[in-house]
Design an enzyme around this catalytic site. Structure first.
Site, PDB file in Angstrom:
ATOM      1  N   LYS A  65       0.807  -1.225   0.000  1.00  0.00           N
ATOM      2  CA  LYS A  65       0.000   0.000   0.000  1.00  0.00           C
ATOM      3  C   LYS A  65       0.839   1.273   0.000  1.00  0.00           C
ATOM      4  O   LYS A  65       0.391   2.324  -0.422  1.00  0.00           O
ATOM      5  CB  LYS A  65      -0.958   0.010   1.202  1.00  0.00           C
ATOM      6  CG  LYS A  65      -0.342   0.391   2.543  1.00  0.00           C
ATOM      7  CD  LYS A  65      -1.465   0.684   3.553  1.00  0.00           C
ATOM      8  CE  LYS A  65      -0.985   1.185   4.894  1.00  0.00           C
ATOM      9  NZ  LYS A  65      -0.231   0.209   5.705  1.00  0.00           N
ATOM     10  N   HIS A 194       1.856  -4.000  14.693  1.00  0.00           N
ATOM     11  CA  HIS A 194       2.367  -2.826  13.980  1.00  0.00           C
ATOM     12  C   HIS A 194       2.409  -1.694  14.996  1.00  0.00           C
ATOM     13  O   HIS A 194       1.378  -1.279  15.508  1.00  0.00           O
ATOM     14  CB  HIS A 194       1.459  -2.464  12.798  1.00  0.00           C
ATOM     15  CG  HIS A 194       2.112  -1.493  11.845  1.00  0.00           C
ATOM     16  ND1 HIS A 194       2.655  -0.300  12.250  1.00  0.00           N
ATOM     17  CD2 HIS A 194       2.327  -1.555  10.501  1.00  0.00           C
ATOM     18  CE1 HIS A 194       3.169   0.325  11.202  1.00  0.00           C
ATOM     19  NE2 HIS A 194       2.988  -0.413  10.126  1.00  0.00           N
ATOM     20  N   GLU A 268       7.187  -6.049   7.939  1.00  0.00           N
ATOM     21  CA  GLU A 268       6.409  -5.496   6.834  1.00  0.00           C
ATOM     22  C   GLU A 268       6.779  -4.039   6.573  1.00  0.00           C
ATOM     23  O   GLU A 268       5.938  -3.147   6.684  1.00  0.00           O
ATOM     24  CB  GLU A 268       4.910  -5.595   7.164  1.00  0.00           C
ATOM     25  CG  GLU A 268       4.411  -7.010   7.366  1.00  0.00           C
ATOM     26  CD  GLU A 268       3.053  -7.054   8.061  1.00  0.00           C
ATOM     27  OE1 GLU A 268       2.553  -6.003   8.513  1.00  0.00           O
ATOM     28  OE2 GLU A 268       2.479  -8.151   8.172  1.00  0.00           O
TER      29      GLU A 268
HETATM   30  C1  LIG Z   1       0.821   0.172   6.371  1.00  0.00           C
HETATM   31  C2  LIG Z   1       1.243  -1.118   6.925  1.00  0.00           C
HETATM   32  C3  LIG Z   1       2.603  -1.470   6.936  1.00  0.00           C
HETATM   33  C4  LIG Z   1       3.714  -0.545   6.479  1.00  0.00           C
HETATM   34  O1  LIG Z   1       4.021   0.380   7.470  1.00  0.00           O
HETATM   35  P1  LIG Z   1       5.280   1.355   7.342  1.00  0.00           P
HETATM   36  O2  LIG Z   1       5.178   2.190   8.556  1.00  0.00           O
HETATM   37  O3  LIG Z   1       5.155   2.108   6.076  1.00  0.00           O
HETATM   38  O4  LIG Z   1       6.510   0.514   7.371  1.00  0.00           O
HETATM   39  C5  LIG Z   1       2.930  -2.730   7.394  1.00  0.00           C
HETATM   40  N1  LIG Z   1       1.987  -3.590   7.839  1.00  0.00           N
HETATM   41  C6  LIG Z   1       0.679  -3.281   7.846  1.00  0.00           C
HETATM   42  C7  LIG Z   1      -0.295  -4.289   8.314  1.00  0.00           C
HETATM   43  C8  LIG Z   1       0.270  -2.028   7.400  1.00  0.00           C
HETATM   44  O5  LIG Z   1      -1.034  -1.718   7.435  1.00  0.00           O
END
Ligand SMILES: *Cc1c(COP(=O)(O)O)cnc(C)c1O
Length: 468
Positions: A65, A194, A268
């Site tokens: 995304k 996250h 991620e």
């Molecule tokens: C948006 C998102 C990420 C990426 O996060 P960053 O802060 O850009 O590294 C990773 N995992 C999930 C589930 C997300 O929604």
């Protein structure tokens, strides 16, 4: 491999050029007027090396995304990362590149049914959940899924918090969810979290990893065999930022809480991989000078308002949605220019469309360019052509070493690159109502260049407006 977007071909730079000099060449061609990006693929490759060196045990799964451009996805697929997809369309995008479904995690804890069915049909088995209803859906339509429980653990400082939307409480909710999964016969294989995007509190990763350990232990008492820990995103990616501190904390916490190498650790990262690879160039098309009274003395001060051809409905949506802060850099400073308090505005007719509120800038003229670095994360996928102002084109470049490295790495191939001296190779693209086209050369550019025929060899990779 089919190339769908010609303007995303990677231009190989010769030894005396770099991303900034290409940007300058495009501007100096004299016919470029639209805002545009330069994307340096080498920057993405360097980020990957940094990530792997900093956290050797962690397998990055790029969060699609953040920036879903073909070039980014193909480059990362070639480098061997996995992918974090949040929807059917993102899954398709990644699978179309030839990536094996086992390299994808469907990391959206609240998934529409049709998207779960699609994951089942395409063999994407790994997915996250943080609530009961998701488990009931999975039992019904994808009982073979491998589930990852997402817990909440928020950084005290983050550019974008995510905890109010996703993640169950590790103490008061996770055990019951695991009990339910057990009774439904669903296979849960690990824990994810996250900490918040643009994390400013490295220590949060230790808290989250410790909380994950407790859930691994509880799951074992239920007879689950957990083997996956997913550290999520949150790593900074702007020019001059570093992940060393976060990596130190993660590596140590993994040693302390997950010494068993049989536990696979993934992350991620989104922003980290792409933020600094993209530089945006915007053209000043209008200027207003106003007097603003000084907040302290009350004296009138000259303040200059610059209107540029990209704004908060385009790339700078990141100011609203991603809480980014951007710094305008004049591409060149006019001789003897005085500095004034200035603001920078987008091109639409909305008063909200302000890019920079108050910044000291040397006095500039109409036609001058402002550069914005670190524009690769959470910008282009969200941009809209509201009010008829187009989303900037991206020109992708790589130096020769990067080309040598990537050209034989599937899904990239020799066909993805344009080789040789840039000036001789690049073409004018016409932005017609049907999209970007490459006219045969030489062509006449009556609007911008007084009808003068521009020869192929002096052309750069420039974009001119539609001729009619
Ligand atoms: C948006 C998102 C990420 C990426 O996060 P960053 O802060 O850009 O590294 C990773 N995992 C999930 C589930 C997300 O929604």
């Amino acid at each position: 491999m089919k190339i769908t977007k010609l303007d995303e071909r990677v231009h190989v730079l010769d030894s005396n050029t770099d991303a900034l000099s290409i940007l300058q060449d495009i501007v100096e061609s004299g016919v470029q007027e639209e805002a545009f990006y330069i994307c340096d693929v080498g920057d993405i490759v360097r980020k990957h090396k940094i990530f792997k060196a900093a956290m050797p045990r962690v397998e990055p799964h790029y969060a699609v995304k953040c920036n879903d451009s073909h070039t980014v996805l193909e480059t990362l697929a070639a480098l061997g990362t996995g992918f974090d997809c949040a929807s059917k369309t993102e899954i398709n995008k990644v699978l179309t590149l030839g990536v094996n479904p086992s390299r994808i995690i469907f990391a959206n804890p609240a998934k529409p049914m049709s998207h779960i069915r699609h994951a089942a049909a395409t063999g994407v088995r790994l997915m996250t959940f943080d609530n009961e209803s998701e488990l009931f859906k999975i039992k019904d339509i994808f009982p073979d899924a491998k589930m990852v429980i997402r817990i909440r653990c928020d950084a005290t400082i983050a550019q974008c918090q995510l905890g109010m939307k996703f993640g169950c409480d590790p103490v008061s909710e996770a055990p019951q969810l695991l009990d339910l999964a057990r009774s439904l016969g669903i296979d849960v294989v690990g824990v994810s979290f996250h900490v918040g995007s643009g994390c400013g509190e490295p220590a949060v990763f230790r808290r989250a990893i410790a909380a994950s350990r407790d859930i691994f232990d509880y799951a074992e008492t239920l007879g689950f065999n957990f083997n996956l820990l997913d550290l999520g995103g949150g790593y900074p990616g702007g020019t001059g930022s570093s992940i060393d501190k976060i990596a130190d904390i993660i590596n140590r916490a993994l040693e302390d809480y997950f010494p068993d190498p049989a536990v696979n650790v993934i992350a991620e990262p989104g922003r980290f991989y792409v933020a600094s690879a993209y530089t945006l160039a915007c053209n000043i098309h209008s200027i207003r000078t106003v007097n603003v009274s000084d907040p302290v003395t009350g004296n009138p001060n000259k303040h200059i308002m610059y209107y540029i051809n990209d704004g908060v409905y385009g790339s700078f949506n990141c100011l609203l949605y991603d809480h980014q802060h951007v710094v305008p850099i004049p591409l060149k400073i006019n001789a003897g220019a005085k500095y004034y308090r200035s603001s920078v505005w987008g091109p639409t007719c909305d008063g909200l469309d302000q890019v920079v509120e108050n910044h000291m800038l040397p006095e500039m003229k109409i036609g001058d360019w402002l550069i914005f670095e670190d524009m690769g994360a959470y910008t282009l996928p969200v941009a809209s052509p509201f009010n008829g102002f187009p989303i900037p084109k991206v020109h992708v470049v790589a130096d020769q070493n990067i080309w040598m490295l990537l050209k034989d790495m599937f899904p990239l191939s020799e066909n993805h690159f344009v080789i040789g001296n840039t000036k001789a190779n690049l073409r004018v693209g016409l932005d017609t109502p049907d999209g970007w086209t490459m006219p045969s050369l030489p062509i006449t550019i009556p609007i911008c260049n007084g009808g003068k025929i521009i020869e192929e060899h002096i052309l750069d990779y420039v974009q001119i407006g539609s001729l009619n």
